[in-house]
Write an enzyme that holds these catalytic residues in place. Structure first.
Site, PDB file in Angstrom:
ATOM      1  N   TYR A 149       0.806  -1.222   0.000  1.00 57.70           N
ATOM      2  CA  TYR A 149       0.000   0.000   0.000  1.00 57.70           C
ATOM      3  C   TYR A 149       0.841   1.275   0.000  1.00 57.70           C
ATOM      4  O   TYR A 149       0.300   2.363  -0.052  1.00 57.70           O
ATOM      5  CB  TYR A 149      -0.900   0.036   1.235  1.00 57.70           C
ATOM      6  CG  TYR A 149      -2.173  -0.732   1.065  1.00 57.70           C
ATOM      7  CD1 TYR A 149      -2.146  -2.104   0.955  1.00 57.70           C
ATOM      8  CD2 TYR A 149      -3.399  -0.075   1.025  1.00 57.70           C
ATOM      9  CE1 TYR A 149      -3.313  -2.823   0.807  1.00 57.70           C
ATOM     10  CE2 TYR A 149      -4.566  -0.792   0.869  1.00 57.70           C
ATOM     11  CZ  TYR A 149      -4.517  -2.156   0.760  1.00 57.70           C
ATOM     12  OH  TYR A 149      -5.670  -2.868   0.604  1.00 57.70           O
ATOM     13  N   LYS A 216       2.294 -14.168   5.886  1.00 60.86           N
ATOM     14  CA  LYS A 216       2.490 -15.160   4.829  1.00 60.86           C
ATOM     15  C   LYS A 216       4.002 -15.375   4.728  1.00 60.86           C
ATOM     16  O   LYS A 216       4.606 -15.315   3.646  1.00 60.86           O
ATOM     17  CB  LYS A 216       1.869 -14.547   3.564  1.00 60.86           C
ATOM     18  CG  LYS A 216       1.519 -15.442   2.449  1.00 60.86           C
ATOM     19  CD  LYS A 216       0.477 -16.470   2.714  1.00 60.86           C
ATOM     20  CE  LYS A 216       0.541 -17.435   1.555  1.00 60.86           C
ATOM     21  NZ  LYS A 216       0.179 -18.783   1.788  1.00 60.86           N
ATOM     22  N   ASP A 266      -3.514 -17.690   4.958  1.00 59.91           N
ATOM     23  CA  ASP A 266      -4.561 -18.475   4.282  1.00 59.91           C
ATOM     24  C   ASP A 266      -5.240 -19.439   5.254  1.00 59.91           C
ATOM     25  O   ASP A 266      -6.472 -19.562   5.265  1.00 59.91           O
ATOM     26  CB  ASP A 266      -4.019 -19.209   3.054  1.00 59.91           C
ATOM     27  CG  ASP A 266      -2.674 -19.862   3.274  1.00 59.91           C
ATOM     28  OD1 ASP A 266      -1.882 -19.320   4.064  1.00 59.91           O
ATOM     29  OD2 ASP A 266      -2.414 -20.906   2.688  1.00 59.91           O
ATOM     30  N   ASP A 290      -6.394  -5.684   5.381  1.00 67.49           N
ATOM     31  CA  ASP A 290      -7.518  -5.213   4.573  1.00 67.49           C
ATOM     32  C   ASP A 290      -8.496  -6.373   4.331  1.00 67.49           C
ATOM     33  O   ASP A 290      -9.700  -6.269   4.589  1.00 67.49           O
ATOM     34  CB  ASP A 290      -6.967  -4.680   3.243  1.00 67.49           C
ATOM     35  CG  ASP A 290      -7.990  -3.891   2.469  1.00 67.49           C
ATOM     36  OD1 ASP A 290      -9.106  -3.691   2.983  1.00 67.49           O
ATOM     37  OD2 ASP A 290      -7.686  -3.473   1.337  1.00 67.49           O
TER      38      ASP A 290
END
Ligand code: NAP
Length: 401
Positions: A149, A216, A266, A290
């Site tokens: 971002y 992640k 995930d 987000d």
């Protein structure tokens, strides 16, 4: 004279009659703000019998500012938000057309509001797409300034993009297709630690059970993986005996301790559907945050009831906000759900330490929803609901405090 909220030695000092700047917002902003401000004032009055009171100070942004001053975000508004430390806002139109950044993003950047705080809790009676929404009670700390971002992107085919691709090949041997666009993902130790520190301090202050670092890191080792490492490092450096990790215990979390753990993003997104009661405070980077905030919000009722805040816990600066947009087709119709801005105000009262007033709003909303007194958006999903207007919904909340 104005009484200001100030920060001294990282502790917020709140006078009994603080001046709080507010941005009414565009579109449905005036509808939801006029309902919300009555709820806030009633809660404070009921909680403190006149001893405390908020002095509201309107500051302009968005269309209202543009019409009055020719600017979308006047300098005076930015200064007021900085000076008075804590503010609240309705939704703002992002002007369509080249060169405009979202006003919300601009405010976050100018005040370095590095935490995007999104509490997610279920109120009985709200239509939900999951079987056991009452098991969801989480607070998401999303990093607000870094990650993909940050805005460092180069367009495919441009000379500088090709130049960078050639450099990456020559310097690192990286084979990137010549027609790629490129984005840079900065994740720093400073940015990660200040976000995780805020999440852990919040967990301690609010007697929460655990803080989960969501990442992640199995794939992006030096950004998301580093976020995880820095998190555990911070626990050792700053929180010592207040915190335990899985390595310290076998099974049970000792009384009075908070568990810091981590989860791969995930798997985490699956588990918030299947075993949400295993998660409590969440600390994560910008992009994961987000997705996670919106996925969780959808489980407990979605867009009209999802509160938010952007906070710099080091300077004390904080802007509480409705998370939905300006929904222009409903503007002025006294129809939409004001819960998002009302719950954001509840968060604000909590941040100011006015917990009694915040608890009254929680009780008022729970009461109105349990009796199925709801605005159109929920009424269309509930059997036997009493459909009420925005302003009437505020009355119902006040009645149930
Ligand atoms: P939106 O204004 O959030 O509206 C999309 C739909 O969400 C509405 O049509 C309505 O759905 C539902 N909705 C939104 N707020 C609601 C409320 N309080 N109560 C009940 N339902 C609500 O999104 P948008 O149409 O994409 O964006 C419009 C403008 O808002 C744009 O200029 C955008 O840039 C801006 N925006 C601002 C913010 C912000 O300031 N934080 C955030 C997002 C967007 P139904 O019609 O199905 O009932």
């Amino acid at each position: 004279m104005d009484q200001k909220v100030v920060m001294t030695d990282t502790v917020l000092q709140v006078p009994d009659t603080p001046t709080i700047p507010y941005i009414e917002g565009d579109g449905i902003g005036p509808d939801i703000w006029s309902a919300a401000v009555r709820v806030f004032d009633s809660a404070v009055e009921k909680a403190y019998g006149g001893k405390k009171q908020i002095q509201w100070k309107e500051v302009l942004a968005g269309e209202k500012a543009y019409q009055a001053t020719g600017e979308w975000l006047p300098k005076a508004t930015e200064e007021a938000l900085k000076e008075y430390l804590v503010g609240i806002k309705g939704p703002l139109t992002t002007p369509v057309g080249g060169g405009f950044r979202s006003l919300n993003v601009t405010i976050r950047q100018r005040l370095d509001l590095f935490v995007c705080l999104r509490p997610v809790k279920y109120y009985l009676g709200i239509p939900s797409p999951v079987k056991r929404p009452e098991q969801i009670n989480m607070v998401v700390f999303r990093e607000n300034t870094e990650d993909v971002y940050a805005g460092y992107e180069l367009k495919s085919g441009e000379p500088e993009t090709r130049e960078l691709i050639d450099h990456l090949k020559a310097r690192y041997g990286w084979d990137i297709r010549k027609d790629s666009g490129i984005g840079i993902k900065p994740v720093s130790e400073t940015g990660s630690k200040r976000l995780i520190r805020a999440a852990i301090r919040y967990a301690i202050k609010h007697n929460r059970k655990s803080v989960t670092l969501v990442h992640k890191g199995n794939i992006m080792k030096f950004t998301e993986g580093a976020f995880r490492e820095w998190g555990y490092e911070l626990v050792q450096e700053e929180f010592g005996d207040k915190i335990v990790t899985w390595d310290d215990i076998d099974g049970e979390i000792p009384e009075g301790k908070i568990l810091v753990k981590d989860a791969i993003a995930d798997a985490f997104l699956q588990q918030i559907l299947t075993r949400p009661d295993e998660y409590d405070v969440i600390a994560t980077m910008n992009l994961n945050g987000d997705y996670i905030s919106d996925a969780l919000a959808a489980q407990v009722g979605g867009i009209g009831i999802d509160p938010g805040a952007n906070i710099n816990y080091e300077t004390g600066n904080a802007v509480f906000e409705a998370t939905h947009g300006t929904a222009p087709k409903y503007a002025g119709k006294d129809m939409v759900n004001p819960s998002s801005v009302i719950l954001s105000g509840m968060l604000m009262l909590d941040y100011l330490g006015w917990k009694e007033a915040s608890a009254l709003i929680d009780k008022g909303i729970a009461g109105a929803l349990a009796r199925k007194q709801v605005t159109y958006d929920f009424a269309r999903l509930m059997d036997g609901a009493e459909k009420v207007s925005t302003s009437r919904f505020a009355d119902c909340i006040i009645d149930h405090m």
